[in-house]
Scaffold this active site. Structure first.
Site, short mmCIF file in Angstrom:
data_model
loop_
_atom_site.label_atom_id
_atom_site.label_comp_id
_atom_site.label_asym_id
_atom_site.label_seq_id
_atom_site.Cartn_x
_atom_site.Cartn_y
_atom_site.Cartn_z
CB ALA A 67 -16.38 18.34 -36.10
N GLY A 112 -13.39 22.65 -36.96
CA GLY A 112 -14.03 23.13 -35.74
C GLY A 112 -13.03 23.67 -34.72
CD GLU A 115 -15.77 26.04 -38.12
OE1 GLU A 115 -15.67 24.85 -37.72
OE2 GLU A 115 -16.60 26.40 -38.97
CD GLU A 135 -14.37 22.78 -41.93
OE1 GLU A 135 -13.50 23.36 -42.61
OE2 GLU A 135 -14.56 23.05 -40.73
C1 HXC Z 1 -11.57 12.41 -35.15
C2 HXC Z 1 -9.29 12.63 -35.36
C3 HXC Z 1 -9.45 13.91 -35.93
C4 HXC Z 1 -10.78 14.43 -36.08
C5 HXC Z 1 -7.36 13.43 -35.85
N1 HXC Z 1 -7.99 12.38 -35.33
N2 HXC Z 1 -8.22 14.38 -36.23
N3 HXC Z 1 -10.34 11.90 -34.97
N4 HXC Z 1 -11.79 13.63 -35.68
N5 HXC Z 1 -11.02 15.63 -36.55
C6 HXC Z 1 -7.40 11.14 -34.81
C7 HXC Z 1 -6.87 10.25 -35.93
O1 HXC Z 1 -7.92 9.50 -36.51
C8 HXC Z 1 -5.88 9.41 -35.19
O2 HXC Z 1 -6.56 8.40 -34.48
C9 HXC Z 1 -5.29 10.37 -34.17
O3 HXC Z 1 -6.25 11.43 -34.04
C10 HXC Z 1 -3.99 10.97 -34.61
O4 HXC Z 1 -4.17 11.52 -35.89
P1 HXC Z 1 -3.26 11.18 -37.16
O5 HXC Z 1 -4.04 11.50 -38.37
O6 HXC Z 1 -2.67 9.83 -37.03
O7 HXC Z 1 -2.07 12.23 -36.96
P2 HXC Z 1 -1.19 12.90 -38.09
O8 HXC Z 1 -0.82 11.92 -39.16
O9 HXC Z 1 -0.07 13.60 -37.37
O10 HXC Z 1 -2.13 14.01 -38.78
C11 HXC Z 1 -2.62 15.09 -38.00
C12 HXC Z 1 -3.75 15.78 -38.78
C13 HXC Z 1 -4.79 14.75 -39.24
C14 HXC Z 1 -3.15 16.51 -40.01
C15 HXC Z 1 -4.37 16.84 -37.86
O11 HXC Z 1 -5.16 13.97 -38.10
C16 HXC Z 1 -6.02 15.32 -39.83
O12 HXC Z 1 -6.02 15.77 -41.00
N6 HXC Z 1 -7.12 15.32 -39.08
C17 HXC Z 1 -8.41 15.78 -39.55
C18 HXC Z 1 -8.48 17.26 -39.59
C19 HXC Z 1 -9.83 17.75 -40.16
O13 HXC Z 1 -10.18 17.40 -41.31
N7 HXC Z 1 -10.55 18.51 -39.38
C20 HXC Z 1 -11.86 19.05 -39.76
C21 HXC Z 1 -12.92 18.11 -39.32
S1 HXC Z 1 -14.50 18.57 -39.94
P3 HXC Z 1 -6.06 6.89 -34.46
O14 HXC Z 1 -7.11 6.18 -33.66
O15 HXC Z 1 -5.94 6.43 -35.87
O16 HXC Z 1 -4.72 6.95 -33.77
C22 HXC Z 1 -14.96 19.86 -38.98
C23 HXC Z 1 -16.27 20.43 -39.43
C24 HXC Z 1 -17.04 21.12 -38.37
O17 HXC Z 1 -14.35 20.26 -38.07
C25 HXC Z 1 -18.34 21.60 -38.88
C26 HXC Z 1 -19.27 20.60 -39.43
C27 HXC Z 1 -19.85 19.62 -38.46
#
Ligand code: HXC
Length: 261
Positions: A67, A112, A115, A135
């Protein structure tokens, strides 16, 4: 409907592909993208020629990284629940499509994203794919079906480990625990998806549709009722032109020409 965050293509006759297309945010799902996905699913559901849907992410880094976390920042309880309900509805619509949906996971499938992949009928991963439900790191639970679909895929013990630690799982481990069906090099992902899609698209459409339904519905029934349903559907398919053609073609030693009726 115009799509900004989603690419819709008919790859070949009967085989459609959706590509989540926000590579700068690693294809993270914001409400707008979810709405587009819902509309696209409705389009395919209304196409009687559709046989298989492939679902993937744009770029080489991510399928869907979850998400959109930037949208979670200001979310209160009402909006949070609504966000989850919206996603759950779209994911359920994917699951209930009358045609098989194959997730082609080309990188991160986190939160997400994992999922979404699990709402598809099965998953093919590229070697760089990474799965996880991180999460807990954000102080929330998996809210797009992960607490329910992950244990159904990999068993409660493994699902709990992944949900409670947020540990990421690489493609080979995902294969070992039964989360994905195949792991292929990145440049062969689409070809592998197409290969399987073509095999399915060549089968009798009603048999494919009801087999998918039987497996899905059977998981929520006891064995006796599930098998009773199976025999009823078998009887139903015995009334189809495709069954007559399939059996005749076998006996005449020629390929069957199925028409979906
Ligand atoms: C918004 C995201 C994002 C996300 C990555 N980005 N994941 N933006 N939401 N879920 C964005 C970063 O902010 C960044 O933007 C760009 O994508 C590249 O990501 P980086 O982090 O710089 O890349 P990297 O260092 O290679 O790391 C990759 C990664 C990391 C390991 C996937 O991005 C990460 O941990 N992302 C979050 C994953 C996560 O926690 N997902 C679950 C979300 S909660 P900029 O602008 O800085 O370049 C969820 C819950 C759903 O899904 C149900 C409840 C609502």
């Amino acid at each position: 409907m115009t799509y900004e965050n989603l690419i819709l293509e008919q790859v070949e006759h009967g085989i459609h592909r959706f590509t989540v297309n926000r590579p700068r945010a690693l294809n993270a799902l914001n409400p707008e993208t979810l709405a587009e996905l819902g509309a696209a699913v409705a389009e395919v559901a209304a196409d009687p020629q559709a046989r298989v849907l492939l679902l993937t992410g744009a770029g080489d880094k991510a399928f869907v990284a979850g998400a959109d976390i930037s949208r979670l920042a200001d979310m209160g309880p009402v909006e949070g629940q609504r966000f989850c309900e919206t996603a759950l509805k779209v994911f359920r619509a994917i699951e209930l499509l009358p045609i098989p949906v194959i997730a082609l996971v080309n990188g991160y499938a986190l939160g997400g994203g994992c999922e979404l992949a699990m709402a598809c009928d099965f998953i093919i991963a590229s070697e760089n794919a990474v799965f996880g439900q991180p999460e807990v790191n954000l102080g929330i639970n998996a809210g797009f079906g992960g607490t329910q679909r992950l244990p159904r895929r990999v068993g409660a013990g493994m699902a709990l480990e992944l949900l409670l630690t947020g540990r990421q799982v690489k493609a080979e481990e995902a294969l070992r625990i039964g989360l994905v069906n195949h792991v292929v090099p990145r440049d062969q992902l689409m070809a592998k998806g197409l290969e399987i899609a073509r095999l399915i698209a060549a089968k009798a459409p009603l048999a494919v549709r009801y087999t998918k339904q039987l497996v899905q519905r059977g998981q929520d029934l006891d064995l006796e009722n599930a098998c009773a349903l199976e025999s009823q559907v078998f009887g139903l398919l015995c009334a189809t032109e495709d069954k007559r053609e399939g059996v005749r073609a076998f006996l005449e030693k020629r390929p069957a020409r199925f028409q979906g009726r």
